[in-house]
Design a protein around this motif. Structure first.
Motif, mmCIF file in Angstrom:
data_model
loop_
_atom_site.group_PDB
_atom_site.id
_atom_site.type_symbol
_atom_site.label_atom_id
_atom_site.label_comp_id
_atom_site.label_asym_id
_atom_site.label_seq_id
_atom_site.Cartn_x
_atom_site.Cartn_y
_atom_site.Cartn_z
ATOM 1 N N GLY A 301 0.784 -1.225 0.000
ATOM 2 C CA GLY A 301 0.000 0.000 0.000
ATOM 3 C C GLY A 301 0.816 1.274 0.000
ATOM 4 N N ASP A 323 -1.672 4.492 -0.222
ATOM 5 C CA ASP A 323 -2.984 4.204 -0.796
ATOM 6 C C ASP A 323 -4.063 4.405 0.269
ATOM 7 N N GLU A 324 -5.323 4.100 -0.112
ATOM 8 C CA GLU A 324 -6.462 4.449 0.726
ATOM 9 C C GLU A 324 -6.524 3.700 2.054
ATOM 10 N N ARG A 325 -5.742 2.657 2.215
ATOM 11 C CA ARG A 325 -5.781 1.919 3.490
ATOM 12 C C ARG A 325 -5.105 2.683 4.636
ATOM 13 N N TYR A 326 -4.338 3.726 4.306
ATOM 14 C CA TYR A 326 -3.595 4.444 5.332
ATOM 15 C C TYR A 326 -4.179 5.827 5.593
ATOM 16 N N ASN A 327 -4.109 6.224 6.849
ATOM 17 C CA ASN A 327 -4.368 7.604 7.229
ATOM 18 C C ASN A 327 -3.022 8.321 7.272
ATOM 19 N N ARG A 328 -2.885 9.346 6.462
ATOM 20 C CA ARG A 328 -1.596 10.037 6.332
ATOM 21 C C ARG A 328 -1.048 10.501 7.676
ATOM 22 N N ASN A 364 -8.981 18.145 -8.211
ATOM 23 C CA ASN A 364 -9.202 16.863 -7.529
ATOM 24 C C ASN A 364 -7.919 16.060 -7.348
ATOM 25 N N GLN A 368 -6.354 14.786 -3.734
ATOM 26 C CA GLN A 368 -5.971 13.411 -3.433
ATOM 27 C C GLN A 368 -4.530 13.318 -2.936
ATOM 28 N N GLU A 371 -3.757 14.141 0.684
ATOM 29 C CA GLU A 371 -4.073 13.136 1.689
ATOM 30 C C GLU A 371 -3.136 11.926 1.645
ATOM 31 N N SER A 372 -2.247 11.875 0.671
ATOM 32 C CA SER A 372 -1.491 10.629 0.482
ATOM 33 C C SER A 372 0.017 10.776 0.391
#
Length: 384
Positions: A301, A323-328, A364, A368, A371-372
């Motif tokens: 991820g 990726d989306e599984r993590y909170n930054r 957009n 994104q 956040e990543s």
């Protein structure tokens, strides 16, 4: 965080041999001491001196342009770059929302308005295709100038930024500038030593700006520079940055409002020594990239941002994309608690209070990436 994250942090601390690893540190040795000591002994430590001249000549040669004008910081370089190319109060200037605040602030210093545009996942810099679609929607050419149909203001320039040292799609952006009669100013603050199709970044813009802050790939302590192939613009920049003083043996006459922006000789002495080390710093930066690739193999991820096609990056700041599984913020908290200094990308400009009402495109991708993206330690381990 899982054991793979723990192993990742241990690799970093072992590589640097430290229990706390800063994000980016300058690398100095006897050469810096020699040049700075010589400068101090000469007595010429302010904005006039042989090291300023030498640094400007060496920098211009390194970037592959005719001229460089050394100034106090990268923000000042951007400010003067905008002024010498003719940006006027009330104009709009296209800048990425995903950038350090200096890019937008320099536009504001001119009395102009930042117009925020989106970036690309491939370069982290201004997206040529998205910009083209945006300008087709809001732009109107009249009498050789581009106007924003929604605000009525002239759009006079485009300032792409080479994010973390990675080159944007310069050819595509030059094509847009030609199509819409825009001046291209490169914000190359972070990209000294980066190449696009074999040519140094900073050599494509009408004028470009570079930073030598303490965390950059080379530093003058605090400092920056304008670089250009246009002798007239370089002369004007040098005039403006030395308070617009008319040359004379003793008289203090000034022919317009100028700025006390010139780089001190003391800082330039440091810069001369640092610039000599670029052939060592870049390979070490690239070696660190290979190490990070190895250390990230088992970390699902997460991927390391790599240089875009047709470029050769200086890899100023190593960059993780989650990726989306993590909170930054959870990742940032873990890394910093483990002694591995890490930071998020800048707050997008359109989210800052003073810039929320500025014109903007669809952002957009910027949203994104906000956040990543996580930056991790990037100091080159050179034997210098």
């Amino acid at each position: 965080m899982n054991n793979q994250w723990v192993a990742f942090t241990e690799h970093i601390k072992s590589y640097y041999g430290k229990e706390f690893v800063p994000l980016h540190e300058p690398t100095f040795n006897n050469k810096e001491i020699e040049y700075v000591t010589d400068c101090v002994k000469s007595g010429w430590v302010s904005s006039v001196g042989e090291y300023v001249n030498r640094f400007e000549e060496d920098l211009a040669r390194f970037v592959g342009v005719k001229r460089a004008v050394a100034v106090v910081n990268g923000t000042a370089a951007l400010h003067i770059a905008l002024k010498v190319v003719g940006v006027e109060a009330g104009d709009e200037v296209l800048v990425p929302s995903l950038t350090f605040i200096a890019t937008a602030n320099a536009v504001s210093y001119m009395g102009a308005v930042p117009h925020f545009v989106d970036v690309s996942f491939q370069t982290l810099g201004v997206d040529m295709e998205r910009l083209k679609i945006h300008l087709e929607t809001i732009g109107e050419l009249r009498n050789g100038n581009l106007y924003n149909k929604e605000t009525g203001r002239r759009i006079s320039a485009l300032v792409p930024m080479h994010t973390f040292g990675h080159a944007v799609d310069i050819d595509g952006l030059l094509e847009i500038c030609e199509m819409y009669h825009l001046v291209l100013i490169e914000d190359a603050a972070e990209s000294l030593g980066t190449y696009y199709k074999g040519k140094p970044t900073g050599s494509f813009g009408k004028v470009s700006a570079i930073s030598f802050n303490g965390n950059k790939i080379i530093t003058t302590g605090g400092g920056g520079a304008l670089v250009t192939d246009d002798d007239a613009l370089a002369d004007y920049a040098k005039h403006l940055t030395t308070t617009a003083k008319v040359p004379h043996r003793w008289a203090y006459d000034h022919d317009e409002i100028g700025y006390n922006y010139r780089m001190p000789n003391l800082n330039a002495a440091l810069g001369c020594a640092q610039l000599e080390k670029m052939p060592m710093f870049i390979p070490q930066k690239r070696e660190l990239t290979k190490r990070y690739e190895q250390w990230l193999v088992n970390l699902e991820g997460v991927h390391l941002f790599k240089e875009p096609a047709n470029t050769r990056s200086n890899y100023w700041l190593q960059t993780l994309i989650l990726d989306e599984r993590y909170n930054r913020d959870e990742v940032l908290n873990f890394l910093n608690e483990q002694g591995v200094m890490s930071r998020p990308i800048w707050t997008p400009m359109h989210k800052l209070a003073m810039y929320q009402k500025c014109p903007k495109a669809d952002l957009n991708v910027t949203e994104q990436l906000n956040e990543s993206v996580v930056n991790i330690p990037s100091t080159p381990l050179s034997e210098v």
